[in-house]
Design a protein around this motif. Structure first.
Motif, PDB file in Angstrom:
ATOM      1  N   GLN A 174     -63.960  42.893  -2.860  1.00 17.82           N
ATOM      2  CA  GLN A 174     -64.726  44.142  -2.932  1.00 17.82           C
ATOM      3  C   GLN A 174     -64.195  45.055  -4.029  1.00 17.82           C
ATOM      4  O   GLN A 174     -64.969  45.680  -4.764  1.00 17.82           O
ATOM      5  N   MET A 184     -66.454  46.244  -7.245  1.00 18.43           N
ATOM      6  CA  MET A 184     -66.743  47.646  -7.551  1.00 18.43           C
ATOM      7  C   MET A 184     -66.235  48.030  -8.933  1.00 18.43           C
ATOM      8  O   MET A 184     -66.847  48.854  -9.619  1.00 18.43           O
ATOM      9  N   LEU A 198     -73.054  48.039  -6.150  1.00 19.49           N
ATOM     10  CA  LEU A 198     -72.807  49.479  -6.207  1.00 19.49           C
ATOM     11  C   LEU A 198     -73.940  50.254  -5.562  1.00 19.49           C
ATOM     12  O   LEU A 198     -73.718  51.276  -4.897  1.00 19.49           O
ATOM     13  N   LEU A 222     -73.480  50.313  -1.876  1.00 21.80           N
ATOM     14  CA  LEU A 222     -72.445  51.243  -1.443  1.00 21.80           C
ATOM     15  C   LEU A 222     -72.970  52.677  -1.426  1.00 21.80           C
ATOM     16  O   LEU A 222     -72.622  53.467  -0.556  1.00 21.80           O
ATOM     17  N   LYS A 223     -73.821  53.020  -2.406  1.00 23.57           N
ATOM     18  CA  LYS A 223     -74.389  54.367  -2.444  1.00 23.57           C
ATOM     19  C   LYS A 223     -75.443  54.557  -1.361  1.00 23.57           C
ATOM     20  O   LYS A 223     -75.614  55.650  -0.835  1.00 23.57           O
ATOM     21  N   GLY A 251     -68.360  48.247   3.055  1.00 29.13           N
ATOM     22  CA  GLY A 251     -68.097  49.530   2.414  1.00 29.13           C
ATOM     23  C   GLY A 251     -66.671  50.000   2.580  1.00 29.13           C
ATOM     24  O   GLY A 251     -66.356  51.159   2.257  1.00 29.13           O
ATOM     25  N   HIS A 290     -64.939  51.223  -0.707  1.00 30.45           N
ATOM     26  CA  HIS A 290     -65.578  52.462  -1.191  1.00 30.45           C
ATOM     27  C   HIS A 290     -65.129  53.664  -0.360  1.00 30.45           C
ATOM     28  O   HIS A 290     -64.817  54.726  -0.916  1.00 30.45           O
ATOM     29  N   THR A 291     -65.095  53.512   0.964  1.00 32.68           N
ATOM     30  CA  THR A 291     -64.668  54.613   1.834  1.00 32.68           C
ATOM     31  C   THR A 291     -63.216  54.990   1.574  1.00 32.68           C
ATOM     32  O   THR A 291     -62.876  56.175   1.464  1.00 32.68           O
ATOM     33  N   SER A 307     -61.581  54.631  -1.128  1.00 32.67           N
ATOM     34  CA  SER A 307     -61.417  55.206  -2.469  1.00 32.67           C
ATOM     35  C   SER A 307     -61.655  56.714  -2.479  1.00 32.67           C
ATOM     36  O   SER A 307     -61.167  57.418  -3.379  1.00 32.67           O
ATOM     37  N   GLU A 316     -61.823  56.877  -8.250  1.00 31.34           N
ATOM     38  CA  GLU A 316     -62.254  55.623  -7.660  1.00 31.34           C
ATOM     39  C   GLU A 316     -61.596  54.431  -8.347  1.00 31.34           C
ATOM     40  O   GLU A 316     -61.157  53.480  -7.706  1.00 31.34           O
TER      41      GLU A 316
END
Length: 487
Positions: free
Chosen positions: A132, A136, A145, A148-149, A328, A331-332, A334, A346
């Motif tokens: 992951q 990213m 990406l 993730l958004k 995710g 991402h979380t 980051s 990030e």
């Protein structure tokens, strides 16, 4: 044998024994196994498990996290003491524990059940985290990406799986051709850099955001308070914390792996075959001193990292009602670095996450290959000669990364894999505590036995592991019973 004034160890050609260092500088030069263990610890328990606990409980359970880091070192050193004195690796040692036997000791079977979740499940989750992070940072397509958004949009790409496949192949090749020094150096460099960045992030965060990292919060976190269920996420933070307890600090897997690294570093070989001579006792006490430094120095390293990750989870994610999970997760996590390092926060995190997760994957897979090769001999599936073990270490080092890949592709949820493995390790910890007591009181040479103060903390450590492991088993059993039979 003689020892020079400059503290350079003198090798005896006929026996291979080495006089232990007597100065602080000499001792520090001989450290190493603990650094490998620290690199293995930081990636899963600290980055994923500890941060998730902070995100679910806020500062409330900081006390439990600190206890989890310190309490297991006493058992770790007892395992190391037995390996140093007898030259016996862990699974062979566990097979000597009294009790029911079905071909092998009951404790070896307990280890095997934990091994299935830890060596395969947990590392499958960590491999997915590495995939992951790379997906990213260097997306092959834009879909990952976008997912993730907008998490509600179905994921149509497999960038993370593609990178996981690449990492699997690279790791397999490195481990087959790797030696102790490569594993130690690579893991130490990867973890040290990101740990330093994380600690800086904690101290700098109040200056760049409204995050409250003050003494009042820390004091609350050390108040031995038990939190209620998280009203935002619906998760019981105590259950998450107890699962995390199994993998923060020295988890069950690291307790088992540590003696292998001590043996490979040479502590047992330098001490020599145990006999009644005063020279052996002197060497053993000296190398025990080195091993204690090794264990406690590594504890300081991963404790600082653990507290830093926990505080970030409590100060940033808990406040926002976020918890790392699923595809995710990275991402979380980051978001904890966004305020201080914006607009590059990030990417700073992604590079760091890759470093610590990959170091864990690399080190833990290397350790698991050594443990499993030993276990094959104990189960009498293979021979027990050193040549046979070395051959199987290479085979398993090549194979294990691919089993981890299969688990991640099937699951696609790194956090769940890590938490499940943490529960399994938490349940095994009290059993390893019993083994530590057996080594201490039934197998320990009186000439290198610890004192009463050490014994007090050893018993305290075992009691703490029993409480945590017992509660973890109860909570998981109650959860499964509720799923099958209803409330």
């Amino acid at each position: 044998m003689t020892s020079s004034a400059s503290d350079e160890s003198a090798r005896t050609p006929t026996t291979g024994t080495v006089a232990p260092p007597t100065t602080l500088f000499g001792i520090l030069r001989r450290l190493g196994p603990g650094l490998i263990i620290a690199a293995s610890i930081v990636g899963s328990g600290e980055l994923i498990g500890t941060t998730k606990t902070g995100a679910e409980a806020g500062y409330t359970l900081l006390w439990l996290i600190l206890i989890g880091c310190v309490i297991k070192v006493f058992i770790q050193i007892e395992f190391g003491r037995y390996a140093l004195a007898e030259g016996v690796p862990t699974i062979e040692a566990l097979d000597q524990i009294p009790g029911p036997r079905l071909h092998v000791s009951w404790l070896v079977w307990a280890w095997f059940l934990m091994f299935l979740t830890s060596a395969i499940g947990q590392l499958g989750g960590i491999l997915g985290g590495v995939g992951q992070a790379l997906a990213m940072t260097f997306p092959i397509t834009g879909d990952f990406l976008e997912h993730l958004k907008h998490p509600d949009v179905p994921l149509q790409t497999y960038d993370d799986v593609t990178y996981s496949v690449i990492i699997t192949i690279v790791t397999s090749i490195l481990l087959v051709n790797g030696r102790y020094s490569l594993i130690q150096n690579v893991s130490t460099i990867l973890v040290a850099g990101f740990t330093a960045v994380t600690i800086f992030n904690v101290f700098a965060l109040p200056s760049f955001s409204d995050a409250d990292i003050g003494w009042n919060n820390i004091k609350h976190g050390l108040s031995f308070y038990l939190p209620a269920k998280n009203s935002v996420t619906g998760v019981d933070p105590l259950a998450v914390a107890l699962a995390t307890f199994g993998i923060i600090g020295v988890g069950a897997s690291e307790l088992i792996a540590y003696p292998y690294w001590c043996i490979e570093r040479g502590y047992a070989r330098y001490t020599g075959v145990r006999d009644r001579s005063p020279e052996w006792a002197e060497r053993a006490r000296g190398w025990m001193r080195v091993m204690r430094y090794d264990a406690w120095c590594s504890m300081l390293i991963y404790t600082f990292a653990t507290v830093a990750f926990y505080v970030l989870g409590a100060a940033v994610l808990f406040k926002k009602g976020l918890s790392p999970k699923g595809s995710g997760m990275i991402h979380t996590l980051s978001l904890m670095y966004k305020d201080v390092f914006d607009p590059w926060g990030e990417y700073v995190f992604l590079l760091g996450a890759f470093a610590v997760l990959y170091s864990t994957l690399f080190v833990a897979t290397a350790g698991n290959a050594r443990v499993a090769a030993d276990a094959l001999g104990v189960f009498r599936i293979t021979g027990t000669s050193e040549a046979t073990k070395r051959r199987w270490i290479k085979i398993l080092s090549a194979a294990f990364p691919f089993t981890n890949l299969i688990v991640y592709v099937i699951s696609k949820d790194p956090v769940a894999l890590v938490i499940i493995a943490g529960l399994a390790q938490a349940v095994l910890l009290p059993m390893l505590g019993v083994a530590g007591l057996y080594f201490r009181y039934k197998k320990c040479d009186p000439r290198i036995a610890p004192g009463k103060v050490w014994d007090f903390f050893l018993w305290l450590s075992v009691a703490g592991l029993a409480v945590a492991g017992g509660w973890g088993a109860y909570a998981e059993t109650a959860k499964m019973a509720k799923q099958f039979f209803g409330s």
